[in-house]
Write an enzyme that holds these catalytic residues in place. Structure first.
Site, PDB file in Angstrom:
ATOM      1  N   HIS A 140      -5.788   3.300  -1.631  1.00 25.39           N
ATOM      2  CA  HIS A 140      -6.952   3.673  -0.792  1.00 25.39           C
ATOM      3  C   HIS A 140      -7.272   5.203  -0.770  1.00 25.39           C
ATOM      4  O   HIS A 140      -6.816   6.240  -0.160  1.00 25.39           O
ATOM      5  CB  HIS A 140      -6.769   3.360   0.751  1.00 25.39           C
ATOM      6  CG  HIS A 140      -8.502   3.642   1.379  1.00 25.39           C
ATOM      7  ND1 HIS A 140      -8.527   2.447   2.639  1.00 25.39           N
ATOM      8  CD2 HIS A 140      -9.369   4.276   1.439  1.00 25.39           C
ATOM      9  CE1 HIS A 140      -9.694   3.041   2.902  1.00 25.39           C
ATOM     10  NE2 HIS A 140     -10.308   3.851   2.247  1.00 25.39           N
ATOM     11  N   ASN A 153       0.721  -1.244   0.253  1.00 23.67           N
ATOM     12  CA  ASN A 153       0.095   0.019  -0.092  1.00 23.67           C
ATOM     13  C   ASN A 153       0.902   1.241   0.007  1.00 23.67           C
ATOM     14  O   ASN A 153       1.874   1.398   0.936  1.00 23.67           O
ATOM     15  CB  ASN A 153      -0.948  -0.178   1.190  1.00 23.67           C
ATOM     16  CG  ASN A 153      -1.875   1.206   1.213  1.00 23.67           C
ATOM     17  OD1 ASN A 153      -1.619   2.396   0.805  1.00 23.67           O
ATOM     18  ND2 ASN A 153      -3.174   0.731   1.679  1.00 23.67           N
ATOM     19  N   HIS A 198      -3.845  11.664   0.823  1.00 26.89           N
ATOM     20  CA  HIS A 198      -2.799  10.849   0.677  1.00 26.89           C
ATOM     21  C   HIS A 198      -2.832  10.668  -1.008  1.00 26.89           C
ATOM     22  O   HIS A 198      -2.805  11.583  -1.608  1.00 26.89           O
ATOM     23  CB  HIS A 198      -2.536   9.754   1.268  1.00 26.89           C
ATOM     24  CG  HIS A 198      -3.758   8.983   1.790  1.00 26.89           C
ATOM     25  ND1 HIS A 198      -4.627   8.444   1.150  1.00 26.89           N
ATOM     26  CD2 HIS A 198      -4.105   8.842   3.226  1.00 26.89           C
ATOM     27  CE1 HIS A 198      -5.385   7.746   2.106  1.00 26.89           C
ATOM     28  NE2 HIS A 198      -5.073   8.025   3.226  1.00 26.89           N
ATOM     29  N   HIS A 252      -3.866  -4.470   8.042  1.00 23.88           N
ATOM     30  CA  HIS A 252      -3.960  -3.316   9.003  1.00 23.88           C
ATOM     31  C   HIS A 252      -2.954  -3.899  10.089  1.00 23.88           C
ATOM     32  O   HIS A 252      -2.880  -4.680  11.016  1.00 23.88           O
ATOM     33  CB  HIS A 252      -5.234  -3.281   9.452  1.00 23.88           C
ATOM     34  CG  HIS A 252      -5.528  -1.822   9.770  1.00 23.88           C
ATOM     35  ND1 HIS A 252      -5.891  -0.768   9.076  1.00 23.88           N
ATOM     36  CD2 HIS A 252      -5.113  -0.964  11.028  1.00 23.88           C
ATOM     37  CE1 HIS A 252      -5.977   0.331   9.576  1.00 23.88           C
ATOM     38  NE2 HIS A 252      -5.483   0.238  11.096  1.00 23.88           N
ATOM     39  N   ASP A 253      -1.845  -2.952  10.285  1.00 23.56           N
ATOM     40  CA  ASP A 253      -0.884  -3.188  11.322  1.00 23.56           C
ATOM     41  C   ASP A 253      -0.234  -4.395  11.054  1.00 23.56           C
ATOM     42  O   ASP A 253       0.743  -4.738  12.216  1.00 23.56           O
ATOM     43  CB  ASP A 253      -1.464  -2.855  12.494  1.00 23.56           C
ATOM     44  CG  ASP A 253      -1.897  -1.384  13.008  1.00 23.56           C
ATOM     45  OD1 ASP A 253      -1.407  -0.405  11.855  1.00 23.56           O
ATOM     46  OD2 ASP A 253      -2.546  -1.065  13.845  1.00 23.56           O
ATOM     47  N   GLY A 285       0.905  -1.445   4.323  1.00 21.08           N
ATOM     48  CA  GLY A 285       1.295  -0.103   3.885  1.00 21.08           C
ATOM     49  C   GLY A 285       2.293   0.589   4.998  1.00 21.08           C
ATOM     50  O   GLY A 285       3.355   1.120   4.905  1.00 21.08           O
ATOM     51  N   HIS A 286       1.452   1.229   6.135  1.00 23.89           N
ATOM     52  CA  HIS A 286       2.258   1.907   7.110  1.00 23.89           C
ATOM     53  C   HIS A 286       3.455   1.434   7.862  1.00 23.89           C
ATOM     54  O   HIS A 286       4.578   1.998   7.505  1.00 23.89           O
ATOM     55  CB  HIS A 286       1.458   2.190   8.487  1.00 23.89           C
ATOM     56  CG  HIS A 286       1.910   3.156   9.300  1.00 23.89           C
ATOM     57  ND1 HIS A 286       1.551   4.668   9.096  1.00 23.89           N
ATOM     58  CD2 HIS A 286       2.803   2.956  10.463  1.00 23.89           C
ATOM     59  CE1 HIS A 286       2.328   5.063  10.350  1.00 23.89           C
ATOM     60  NE2 HIS A 286       2.938   4.344  11.111  1.00 23.89           N
ATOM     61  N   ARG A 339       4.551  18.862   0.605  1.00 26.45           N
ATOM     62  CA  ARG A 339       5.145  19.824  -0.367  1.00 26.45           C
ATOM     63  C   ARG A 339       4.469  19.959  -1.720  1.00 26.45           C
ATOM     64  O   ARG A 339       3.674  19.191  -2.056  1.00 26.45           O
ATOM     65  CB  ARG A 339       6.615  19.764  -0.340  1.00 26.45           C
ATOM     66  CG  ARG A 339       7.490  19.694   0.942  1.00 26.45           C
ATOM     67  CD  ARG A 339       7.406  21.213   1.354  1.00 26.45           C
ATOM     68  NE  ARG A 339       8.349  22.080   0.634  1.00 26.45           N
ATOM     69  CZ  ARG A 339       9.765  21.981   0.761  1.00 26.45           C
ATOM     70  NH1 ARG A 339      10.477  21.325   1.626  1.00 26.45           N
ATOM     71  NH2 ARG A 339      10.576  22.808  -0.141  1.00 26.45           N
ATOM     72  N   GLU A 391      -8.942   0.135  -2.787  1.00 32.01           N
ATOM     73  CA  GLU A 391      -9.862   0.022  -1.653  1.00 32.01           C
ATOM     74  C   GLU A 391     -10.517   1.409  -1.197  1.00 32.01           C
ATOM     75  O   GLU A 391      -9.797   2.238  -1.407  1.00 32.01           O
ATOM     76  CB  GLU A 391      -9.254  -0.749  -0.420  1.00 32.01           C
ATOM     77  CG  GLU A 391      -7.859   0.007   0.292  1.00 32.01           C
ATOM     78  CD  GLU A 391      -7.231  -0.565   0.997  1.00 32.01           C
ATOM     79  OE1 GLU A 391      -7.128  -1.897   1.227  1.00 32.01           O
ATOM     80  OE2 GLU A 391      -6.611   0.021   2.108  1.00 32.01           O
ATOM     81  N   THR A 440      -8.368   6.215  10.002  1.00 29.51           N
ATOM     82  CA  THR A 440      -7.833   5.167   9.382  1.00 29.51           C
ATOM     83  C   THR A 440      -8.923   4.094   9.468  1.00 29.51           C
ATOM     84  O   THR A 440      -9.690   4.370  10.283  1.00 29.51           O
ATOM     85  CB  THR A 440      -6.752   4.630   9.834  1.00 29.51           C
ATOM     86  OG1 THR A 440      -6.132   3.551   8.966  1.00 29.51           O
ATOM     87  CG2 THR A 440      -6.565   4.247  11.325  1.00 29.51           C
TER      88      THR A 440
END
Length: 250
Positions: A44, A8, A51, A201-202, A224-225, A19, A75, A105
């Site tokens: 997403h 992700n 984002h 997720h996580d 992702g994160h 920026r 998603e 989130t």
């Protein structure tokens, strides 16, 4: 069964958006991940474009045409802006997520015990499938909901794994086992009714392999994160390699 890794790239876009220089590049990040062996790319695109932006969705769709056999997964909430993207770019997979427009989130799955929810989802699932797009529903690990997901026409479910990740972070073996048992039961229930199983997720380099070792039939993980956090230190190529190693070790 080999689990696929979908990266992700939302957080790449989040940094870029601070920026007006166009860096870091979302498409370049995706391409480096694909070159390193990632099986797919996930985005997403939320309505506020905080984002990933609409142009990113289309730019990535063009990139993915150069990578036949890799998966593009978009998603989001199908009652917001998701269906327009699905109709425009026809990704290999779409994941329906019950996010509100201002949600920080994703933090819960669909409640398919609610007839109104099912009534909203059924025609949208049909529309996506008519376009040749696989449909996955973002779901909590509740075995009793899996038959309902299948009845609506979903092809897969994506198990929302934050509760497992939170339990893993405590270091408490009892909590870890309890959560793994929950997810294993939900995954097996999904498989039993003919659904494919995704997860996300996580998930991270510490908790991914134990999850895959215990939860049956996971076809794909979307990360992702934690992935982007690792990539800030290791680089995209090495980070893909690390996550593929986790998958292989499971």
């Amino acid at each position: 069964m080999k689990t696929s890794l979908s990266v992700n790239v939302n957080k790449v876009a989040l940094v870029r958006n601070t920026r007006h220089l166009g860096i870091p590049s979302v498409t370049r990040a995706a391409e480096q991940c694909l070159r390193a062996g990632a099986h797919g790319i996930t985005v997403h695109p939320r309505p506020d474009e905080r984002h990933v932006r609409g142009q990113d969705v289309h730019d990535l769709a063009e990139l993915m045409k150069q990578w036949p056999g890799r998966e593009y997964n978009i998603e989001g909430n199908p009652t917001q802006n998701l269906m327009g993207f699905i109709r425009a770019v026809k990704p290999q997979q779409c994941t329906f997520v019950p996010d509100s427009e201002d949600q920080f989130t994703s933090d819960h799955g669909w409640n398919l015990d609610d007839p109104a929810t099912c009534e909203r989802l059924a025609p949208l699932i049909s529309q996506a499938k008519a376009l040749g797009v696989r449909v996955s529903l973002f779901m909590d690990p509740l075995p009793g909901q899996m038959a309902a997901a299948r009845a609506l026409g979903a092809d897969r479910v994506e198990l929302y794994t934050e509760p497992y990740a939170a339990a893993w972070a405590t270091g408490n073996d009892t909590q870890r086992r309890e959560q793994l048992q929950r997810y294993a039961a939900a995954a097996q229930a999904a498989l039993d009714v003919g659904l494919g199983v995704n997860a996300g997720h996580d998930l991270n380099r510490e908790n991914l392999a134990p999850f895959l070792a215990e939860v049956p039939g996971v076809a794909e993980v979307s990360i992702g994160h934690a992935f982007i956090a690792d990539a800030l230190e290791l680089g995209y190529t090495a980070t893909v390699g690390e996550y593929l190693r986790c998958i292989k070790s499971a």
